[in-house]
Design a protein around this motif. Structure first.
Motif, PDB file in Angstrom:
ATOM      1  N   GLY A  52       0.811  -1.215   0.000  1.00  0.00           N
ATOM      2  CA  GLY A  52       0.000   0.000   0.000  1.00  0.00           C
ATOM      3  C   GLY A  52       0.845   1.267   0.000  1.00  0.00           C
ATOM      4  N   ASP A  53       2.107   1.146  -0.403  1.00  0.00           N
ATOM      5  CA  ASP A  53       2.987   2.323  -0.456  1.00  0.00           C
ATOM      6  C   ASP A  53       2.791   3.057  -1.775  1.00  0.00           C
ATOM      7  OD1 ASP A  53       4.214   1.338   1.905  1.00  0.00           O
ATOM      8  OD2 ASP A  53       5.524   0.082   0.679  1.00  0.00           O
ATOM      9  N   LYS A  54       2.660   4.368  -1.682  1.00  0.00           N
ATOM     10  CA  LYS A  54       2.563   5.190  -2.895  1.00  0.00           C
ATOM     11  C   LYS A  54       3.493   6.368  -2.763  1.00  0.00           C
ATOM     12  CE  LYS A  54      -1.910   4.076  -4.674  1.00  0.00           C
ATOM     13  NZ  LYS A  54      -3.206   4.469  -5.125  1.00  0.00           N
ATOM     14  N   GLY A  61       2.651   5.534   3.118  1.00  0.00           N
ATOM     15  CA  GLY A  61       3.032   4.137   3.143  1.00  0.00           C
ATOM     16  C   GLY A  61       3.598   3.761   4.487  1.00  0.00           C
ATOM     17  N   CYS A  62       4.229   2.601   4.522  1.00  0.00           N
ATOM     18  CA  CYS A  62       4.783   2.099   5.779  1.00  0.00           C
ATOM     19  C   CYS A  62       6.024   2.904   6.177  1.00  0.00           C
ATOM     20  CB  CYS A  62       5.137   0.629   5.619  1.00  0.00           C
ATOM     21  SG  CYS A  62       6.448   0.339   4.435  1.00  0.00           S
ATOM     22  N   ALA A  63       6.493   2.686   7.381  1.00  0.00           N
ATOM     23  CA  ALA A  63       7.649   3.424   7.902  1.00  0.00           C
ATOM     24  C   ALA A  63       8.883   3.239   7.030  1.00  0.00           C
ATOM     25  CB  ALA A  63       7.953   2.990   9.336  1.00  0.00           C
ATOM     26  N   LYS A 101      10.889  -4.308  -1.393  1.00  0.00           N
ATOM     27  CA  LYS A 101      10.046  -3.527  -2.311  1.00  0.00           C
ATOM     28  C   LYS A 101       9.661  -2.184  -1.699  1.00  0.00           C
ATOM     29  CE  LYS A 101       8.355  -7.527  -4.730  1.00  0.00           C
ATOM     30  NZ  LYS A 101       7.233  -8.395  -5.110  1.00  0.00           N
ATOM     31  N   CYS A 102       9.427  -2.182  -0.402  1.00  0.00           N
ATOM     32  CA  CYS A 102       9.101  -0.924   0.293  1.00  0.00           C
ATOM     33  C   CYS A 102      10.303   0.022   0.248  1.00  0.00           C
ATOM     34  CB  CYS A 102       8.753  -1.194   1.757  1.00  0.00           C
ATOM     35  SG  CYS A 102       7.352  -2.292   1.983  1.00  0.00           S
ATOM     36  N   ALA A 103      11.489  -0.549   0.493  1.00  0.00           N
ATOM     37  CA  ALA A 103      12.707   0.273   0.598  1.00  0.00           C
ATOM     38  C   ALA A 103      13.169   0.795  -0.756  1.00  0.00           C
ATOM     39  CB  ALA A 103      13.828  -0.537   1.251  1.00  0.00           C
TER      40      ALA A 103
END
Ligand code: ZN
Length: 155
Positions: free
Chosen positions: A39-41, A63-65, A130-132
């Motif tokens: 859910g990161d944008k 998005g997340c932290a 993927k978040c990073a």
């Protein structure tokens, strides 16, 4: 404080108080990124001057932290750098997150490298990688003027 605690501290700080979370006025490059699994944008705005130097860089998103901290740290380190330096930093970071133990570029100072290394903890967690890396792939897209939205699930 050991290294792991220091890394967590830096991520928490940037995750809670992201730097450059705004929209650059008169940006001349931008790109969007989406990581649907988490859910990161992110939307990156870049202003390169006539000497191809990053005059300003900022981002909007949620998005997340990890994703917020990564975008925050990235924009902080890239500001004021030349375009070719930015490309080198990006590829060095992506190599580090995927496989290398350390950063090899000669552009960043040691304290700047420490900020990037705090994201190395995600290495063993493909979902977190993927978040990073979302904002980094998005920055590359902006620099290359690709109109395509970066989507971690379609690469
Ligand atoms: Zn995330």
């Amino acid at each position: 404080m050991n290294l792991k605690e220091l890394y967590q501290e830096i991520i928490l700080d940037h995750g809670k108080n992201p730097r450059n979370l705004r929209k650059t006025e008169n940006f001349n490059k931008d790109a969007k990124g989406n990581n649907p699994l988490c859910g990161d944008k992110v939307h990156i705005y870049l202003k390169l001057n006539e000497n191809k130097k990053v005059e300003d860089i900022s981002f909007e998103g949620q998005g997340c932290a990890i994703s917020m901290a990564s975008a925050s740290i990235m924009t902080d380190l890239v500001k004021g750098k030349e375009e070719f330096e930015v490309k080198e930093i990006v590829s060095d970071f992506l190599d580090m997150i995927k496989e290398k133990d350390e950063l090899n570029n000669d552009i960043l100072h040691d304290d700047e490298k420490t900020k990037l290394m705090c994201l190395s903890g995600v290495k063993n967690y493909p979902m977190r990688v993927k978040c990073a890396t979302l904002s980094w792939h998005t920055l590359t897209s902006a620099i290359n003027n690709s109109q395509e939205e970066i989507n971690t699930e379609s690469n």
